[in-house]
Design a protein around this motif. Structure first.
Motif, PDB file in Angstrom:
ATOM      1  N   MET A  12       0.822  -1.205   0.000  1.00 14.05           N
ATOM      2  CA  MET A  12       0.000   0.000   0.000  1.00 14.05           C
ATOM      3  C   MET A  12       0.860   1.261   0.000  1.00 14.05           C
ATOM      4  N   GLU A  13       1.879   1.290   0.847  1.00 17.88           N
ATOM      5  CA  GLU A  13       2.769   2.454   0.906  1.00 17.88           C
ATOM      6  C   GLU A  13       3.431   2.691  -0.455  1.00 17.88           C
ATOM      7  N   MET A  14       3.857   1.609  -1.088  1.00 22.04           N
ATOM      8  CA  MET A  14       4.505   1.719  -2.400  1.00 22.04           C
ATOM      9  C   MET A  14       3.527   2.283  -3.432  1.00 22.04           C
ATOM     10  N   LEU A  15       2.313   1.771  -3.419  1.00 22.17           N
ATOM     11  CA  LEU A  15       1.314   2.201  -4.395  1.00 22.17           C
ATOM     12  C   LEU A  15       0.942   3.670  -4.201  1.00 22.17           C
ATOM     13  N   LEU A  16       0.796   4.088  -2.965  1.00 24.50           N
ATOM     14  CA  LEU A  16       0.434   5.477  -2.684  1.00 24.50           C
ATOM     15  C   LEU A  16       1.529   6.435  -3.152  1.00 24.50           C
ATOM     16  N   SER A  31      -6.774   7.304   6.344  1.00 30.88           N
ATOM     17  CA  SER A  31      -6.790   6.212   7.317  1.00 30.88           C
ATOM     18  C   SER A  31      -6.317   4.923   6.650  1.00 30.88           C
ATOM     19  N   LYS A  32      -5.271   4.324   7.229  1.00 29.34           N
ATOM     20  CA  LYS A  32      -4.655   3.143   6.612  1.00 29.34           C
ATOM     21  C   LYS A  32      -5.615   1.945   6.579  1.00 29.34           C
ATOM     22  N   ALA A  33      -6.367   1.752   7.645  1.00 30.70           N
ATOM     23  CA  ALA A  33      -7.277   0.607   7.701  1.00 30.70           C
ATOM     24  C   ALA A  33      -8.355   0.725   6.625  1.00 30.70           C
ATOM     25  N   LEU A  35      -8.178   2.529   3.817  1.00 33.99           N
ATOM     26  CA  LEU A  35      -7.558   2.410   2.498  1.00 33.99           C
ATOM     27  C   LEU A  35      -7.293   0.956   2.134  1.00 33.99           C
ATOM     28  N   LYS A  36      -6.774   0.217   3.090  1.00 38.95           N
ATOM     29  CA  LYS A  36      -6.438  -1.183   2.808  1.00 38.95           C
ATOM     30  C   LYS A  36      -7.691  -1.969   2.434  1.00 38.95           C
ATOM     31  N   ARG A  37      -8.777  -1.741   3.144  1.00 39.06           N
ATOM     32  CA  ARG A  37     -10.040  -2.418   2.826  1.00 39.06           C
ATOM     33  C   ARG A  37     -10.479  -2.097   1.400  1.00 39.06           C
ATOM     34  N   ARG A  38     -10.370  -0.834   1.021  1.00 34.47           N
ATOM     35  CA  ARG A  38     -10.864  -0.417  -0.290  1.00 34.47           C
ATOM     36  C   ARG A  38      -9.931  -0.870  -1.413  1.00 34.47           C
ATOM     37  N   LEU A  39      -8.637  -0.943  -1.139  1.00 40.08           N
ATOM     38  CA  LEU A  39      -7.707  -1.462  -2.147  1.00 40.08           C
ATOM     39  C   LEU A  39      -7.962  -2.953  -2.391  1.00 40.08           C
ATOM     40  N   ASN A  40      -8.182  -3.688  -1.334  1.00 39.06           N
ATOM     41  CA  ASN A  40      -8.504  -5.108  -1.506  1.00 39.06           C
ATOM     42  C   ASN A  40      -9.850  -5.292  -2.210  1.00 39.06           C
ATOM     43  N   ARG A  41     -10.770  -4.386  -1.945  1.00 44.35           N
ATOM     44  CA  ARG A  41     -12.084  -4.471  -2.594  1.00 44.35           C
ATOM     45  C   ARG A  41     -11.951  -4.237  -4.102  1.00 44.35           C
ATOM     46  N   ILE A  42     -11.150  -3.243  -4.493  1.00 45.29           N
ATOM     47  CA  ILE A  42     -11.021  -2.963  -5.928  1.00 45.29           C
ATOM     48  C   ILE A  42     -10.314  -4.117  -6.640  1.00 45.29           C
ATOM     49  N   CYS A  43      -9.402  -4.788  -5.941  1.00 41.80           N
ATOM     50  CA  CYS A  43      -8.762  -5.974  -6.526  1.00 41.80           C
ATOM     51  C   CYS A  43      -9.807  -7.059  -6.796  1.00 41.80           C
ATOM     52  N   MET A  44     -10.736  -7.223  -5.864  1.00 41.16           N
ATOM     53  CA  MET A  44     -11.775  -8.228  -6.028  1.00 41.16           C
ATOM     54  C   MET A  44     -12.738  -7.833  -7.149  1.00 41.16           C
ATOM     55  N   ILE A 220     -13.486  11.569   8.552  1.00 39.19           N
ATOM     56  CA  ILE A 220     -13.303  10.319   9.302  1.00 39.19           C
ATOM     57  C   ILE A 220     -12.339   9.372   8.586  1.00 39.19           C
ATOM     58  N   TYR A 221     -12.096   9.616   7.303  1.00 41.21           N
ATOM     59  CA  TYR A 221     -11.179   8.763   6.542  1.00 41.21           C
ATOM     60  C   TYR A 221      -9.753   9.312   6.527  1.00 41.21           C
ATOM     61  N   PHE A 222      -9.509  10.451   7.226  1.00 38.72           N
ATOM     62  CA  PHE A 222      -8.191  11.080   7.266  1.00 38.72           C
ATOM     63  C   PHE A 222      -7.541  10.841   8.625  1.00 38.72           C
ATOM     64  N   ASP A 223      -6.208  10.800   8.644  1.00 43.40           N
ATOM     65  CA  ASP A 223      -5.541  10.707   9.935  1.00 43.40           C
ATOM     66  C   ASP A 223      -5.523  12.084  10.602  1.00 43.40           C
ATOM     67  N   LYS A 224      -5.035  12.141  11.835  1.00 47.64           N
ATOM     68  CA  LYS A 224      -5.119  13.368  12.644  1.00 47.64           C
ATOM     69  C   LYS A 224      -4.387  14.542  11.995  1.00 47.64           C
ATOM     70  N   ASP A 225      -3.191  14.298  11.460  1.00 47.55           N
ATOM     71  CA  ASP A 225      -2.421  15.379  10.840  1.00 47.55           C
ATOM     72  C   ASP A 225      -3.144  15.947   9.633  1.00 47.55           C
ATOM     73  N   LEU A 226      -3.709  15.078   8.825  1.00 45.77           N
ATOM     74  CA  LEU A 226      -4.422  15.547   7.639  1.00 45.77           C
ATOM     75  C   LEU A 226      -5.708  16.269   8.023  1.00 45.77           C
TER      76      LEU A 226
END
Length: 274
Positions: A12-16, A31-33, A35-44, A220-226
């Motif tokens: 994921m880090e590489m792709l981003l 939010s990493k969690a 993003l990971k769910r949605r990346l796996n979903r698009i693969c499916m 809600i999909y962003f981390d605290k810094d963002l």
């Protein structure tokens, strides 16, 4: 539907980084969690059997980017969602804004436009429509194209009508659209005071001064810094005594700009006081 785990954290880090370097879209502070769910979903959904396939497609096929962004960004919305929030706008916030000679409203992360059309209806019913501009922005060009057409599934209208009535609407909700086969097309005069434009909350700057900004269920999909970065953008864009509306699980508390605001009510509406 079984959730696959094709994309690992390092992948994921590489792709981003690839996407940021090639296309200028920075998702690294999402939010990493999520993003990971949605990346796996698009693969499916798109039948990628490995991370390498997804990465190759994104790097070598720029036309796939819009499809990718549509899946990665969350586009869950409905008209008059959270009716109590819209009742508060109708009865309390818009009458205050009505004292201005001209009103600018920014719907940030507008998705397919349901919120912008809900606002237009409210403005019509409070006689403020003709002196208001609604700026509806999103990172995703394809959802903006849908929003500009004002066409929504007809089978959603029953729920939207219920929301509208609960928000204080007194008219026949069907008077705002025409039914065509399985879709509802909202009258074009509702979009006559809307400006649809791509805007990236992560990288783009302030572009106007507003009396009301709505950004609900995006942060809600962003981390605290963002989140802090986006709050600074909104603070730069909001006129003193203007209002910022957030989603039910979002808050200015503990942010870097909290001291400029007072929570107006339990609907996550904040008033800029300095």
């Amino acid at each position: 539907m079984m959730e696959l785990d094709i994309v690992k954290n390092d992948d994921m880090e590489m792709l981003l980084k690839d996407i940021s370097h090639l296309y200028g879209y920075d998702f690294t502070q999402y939010s990493k969690a999520s993003l990971k769910r949605r990346l796996n979903r698009i693969c499916m959904l798109d039948k990628f059997t490995s991370f390498a396939e997804l990465r190759y497609r994104l790097i070598h096929d720029s036309t796939y980017l819009s499809r990718f962004i549509e899946e990665i960004t969350v586009n869950v919305t409905e008209m008059f969602r959270d009716p109590h929030f819209y009742a508060t706008l109708r009865h309390h916030i818009l009458p205050l804004l009505g004292t201005y000679p001209f009103i600018r409203i920014w719907v940030a992360g507008c998705s397919t436009g349901e919120e912008a059309y809900s606002l237009a209806i409210l403005l019509k019913e409070t006689n403020l429509f003709d002196k208001t501009l609604i700026y509806a922005t999103d990172i995703n060009p394809s959802v903006l194209e849908k929003a500009s057409k004002g066409i929504f599934p007809l089978n959603h209208m029953k729920q939207y009508s219920r929301n509208y009535i609960l928000s204080g609407g007194k008219n026949d909700f069907s008077s705002y659209y025409v039914s065509m086969y399985d879709v509802a097309k909202f009258h074009s005069n509702l979009s006559s005071r809307m400006i649809f434009s791509t805007h990236n909350l992560v990288s783009d700057s302030s572009f106007n001064e507003f009396q009301l900004i709505l950004c609900r269920n995006v942060l809600i999909y962003f981390d605290k810094d963002l989140q802090n970065k986006v709050f600074k953008l909104f603070d730069d864009s909001l006129q003193p005594l203007g209002f910022l509306a957030l989603g039910a699980k979002e808050t200015l508390r503990f942010s870097n700009v909290e001291h400029h605001y007072k929570q107006w009510n339990e609907d996550r509406i904040w008033k800029k006081i300095s």
